[in-house]
Design an enzyme around this catalytic site. Sequence first.
Site, short mmCIF file in Angstrom:
data_model
loop_
_atom_site.label_atom_id
_atom_site.label_comp_id
_atom_site.label_asym_id
_atom_site.label_seq_id
_atom_site.Cartn_x
_atom_site.Cartn_y
_atom_site.Cartn_z
N GLY A 58 -46.26 26.43 1.34
CA GLY A 58 -45.05 27.20 1.57
C GLY A 58 -43.85 26.55 0.93
O GLY A 58 -43.62 25.36 1.11
N ASN A 82 -48.80 28.62 11.89
CA ASN A 82 -49.29 29.13 10.62
C ASN A 82 -50.19 30.32 10.91
O ASN A 82 -51.15 30.19 11.66
CB ASN A 82 -50.07 28.04 9.88
CG ASN A 82 -50.83 28.58 8.68
OD1 ASN A 82 -50.36 29.48 8.00
ND2 ASN A 82 -52.01 28.03 8.42
N GLY A 83 -49.89 31.47 10.33
CA GLY A 83 -50.73 32.63 10.54
C GLY A 83 -49.92 33.89 10.76
O GLY A 83 -48.76 33.99 10.35
N TYR A 93 -58.02 29.56 -2.80
CA TYR A 93 -56.67 29.47 -3.34
C TYR A 93 -55.75 28.51 -2.61
O TYR A 93 -55.07 27.70 -3.22
CB TYR A 93 -56.05 30.87 -3.33
CG TYR A 93 -54.64 30.95 -3.89
CD1 TYR A 93 -54.40 30.89 -5.25
CD2 TYR A 93 -53.54 31.06 -3.05
CE1 TYR A 93 -53.11 30.96 -5.77
CE2 TYR A 93 -52.26 31.13 -3.55
CZ TYR A 93 -52.04 31.09 -4.90
OH TYR A 93 -50.77 31.15 -5.40
N CYS A 95 -48.59 29.02 5.99
CA CYS A 95 -47.59 27.96 6.11
C CYS A 95 -48.32 26.64 6.27
O CYS A 95 -49.54 26.59 6.40
CB CYS A 95 -46.68 28.21 7.31
SG CYS A 95 -45.74 29.74 7.25
#
Length: 629
Positions: free
Chosen positions: A31, A106-107, A278, A2
Amino acid sequence: MCGIVAVLLADPSAAVNQELYDSLTSLQHRGQDAAGIVTADQRRRLHLHKDSGLVRDVFKLQHMIQLIGNVGLGHVRYPTAGASSNVQEAQPFVTNIPFGICLCHNGNITNSTELTQQLSARYTVSTDSDSELLLSIYADELLRQMWGGDKEGQSLDQSSAGLTVDVIFNACRGLMARARGGYAALVLINGYGVLAFRDPWGIRPLCYGSRNAKQFLGTSKKDWCVASESVALECQEFDLHGDVLPGQAVFISLKGEVTTKMCHSSPVLAPCIFEYVYFGRPDSIIDGVSVYAARKAMGDKLAEKIRRLYDPSEIDVVVPVPETSRISALQCAIKLGVPYEEGLNKNRYIARTFIMPGQQKRKKNVRKKLNPCHGVFEDKNVMLVDDSIVRGTTSEQIVQMVRSAGAKKVFFCSASPAIRYANVYGIDMPVQAELIAFGRDEKEIARAISADWVVYQELDDLTSAVRECNPAIEFFDTSCFNGVYVTGDVNAAYFQALKDHRSDSILSVDGGKGDDIDSLPPDSRGISSHNTTSPEKLVRKIKELSILEGDEGTEDKDSNSSIGVVDGVVAAKTSGQLGHARPRGRVIGAKHRAVQAADELAAVDPANHPNGLRNEDMEKLRDRFSGWV
């Protein structure tokens, strides 16, 4: 995976909403499932809006004018835990006790089941999101630190105790002792400030910076920003100070005072290497590594391996699979001395397929997403370069597409090693059996995707390519390539639970709304984008306002009502007769009110406020147009 951001402005009367919106658009690539913003005003009231969709779709003018305050959090969501289509799992999450705490993260938490059981006696968790779980843990730790836990009969009167920086950090230390996994989180403590912290391995990225406050030029007062990637800071003209260290917490008070503290006894930097392959935007710097430079080095390393295995003279052209492989593909072509061509044209309005939940949803969108330029492929031996090959869904269809376009031979190369293991720290590749490299060698993978041969980057070469940009990084999380999980708590039982709950066979296919950041229109990339309400809706409302002032006659088909959009602020320009069969005085009155409304909207054009909009402007606009914008 995210994107998260926090912004704190030095001027208490300044409006932070647009800053958060613009920062989120620069993180949109992280996201596309949902977005949310929460702000806090001087009266210690929280204002929250979140919904499914892209940032530009979630936040319209009628939402932005509700987000009052000079400090806030923002989040763009890509689901790894929880349902992709459940708007209740959009972030930030908010709890009123203690103080009023908001959290975005995030995670992925790897011991979420254990933590849920710990909290079940005192807290109700309403979603499957581990972000809500983190919020409950931090609130629980704050209560423990301030009032000694939940001793029977003990009063939890917040007015009897003050919140100190030490208490804030001790609560964070308690959270890190309980929660395992990869996470970067932002916490807004209402009336106090913003806390940022990162897991003890630094798996997920987080950085922070400041700029001179526009309203206080010549003083030491600063505006502050914390975000997943440096690009979110740069787009808002913040100077990057550095990364939040593994196991570190950074607290920024409402007065702009910054305090840092290590909240874990044995932190080790091991960032997720897939951020460089990425996820990260090329113009970002993550843990001192330029994503662009790292991808160039990946291209060099890949070319060296190809040269060792095959004769480059057999390759007529190198073609990247857009978007993130372009840098590596170009550098690889240069190193091999082979022409580089952009042979795959991308539809910039189709979702990213790799981060789209559900295999059938991915398959359905690949052909809509890419289309070949036939002249690039006809009668040529083509080498395709992608950043990775995960499930093989996209790769197989692209190879078939290129053959249909006339290619004689198709070779396929990956700038990263073969992904043979599940990632459990925030990437949607949870089930090992879904990975094309699981149980296959390169020849078998080539047959599976119909390529003539396949080459993967070596893991040592990948880590070397990133480490060349920052030699201080000794370790990386490379678990999806080698099965080594740095948190040390991932076992067979964990993977069985993932398989039961998150495999593609049961995963909802309603997710994956959105675009690559490079796929978004220029006005949505976070540098100068602002919010608009629907022009058609505003015209209709202005006309309805006119009709209410007169008779309900038929509208004049020759009337000319238009909407001008200047930097995203809607200004109505009304000309011509608004309707027939209405008393002239009433029509003129309605027309005056409509033009007045348009003038008030135009008055909040950010371009007319070089020092930023004020919260009082937002409040006036909110109250003036409540119920009809």
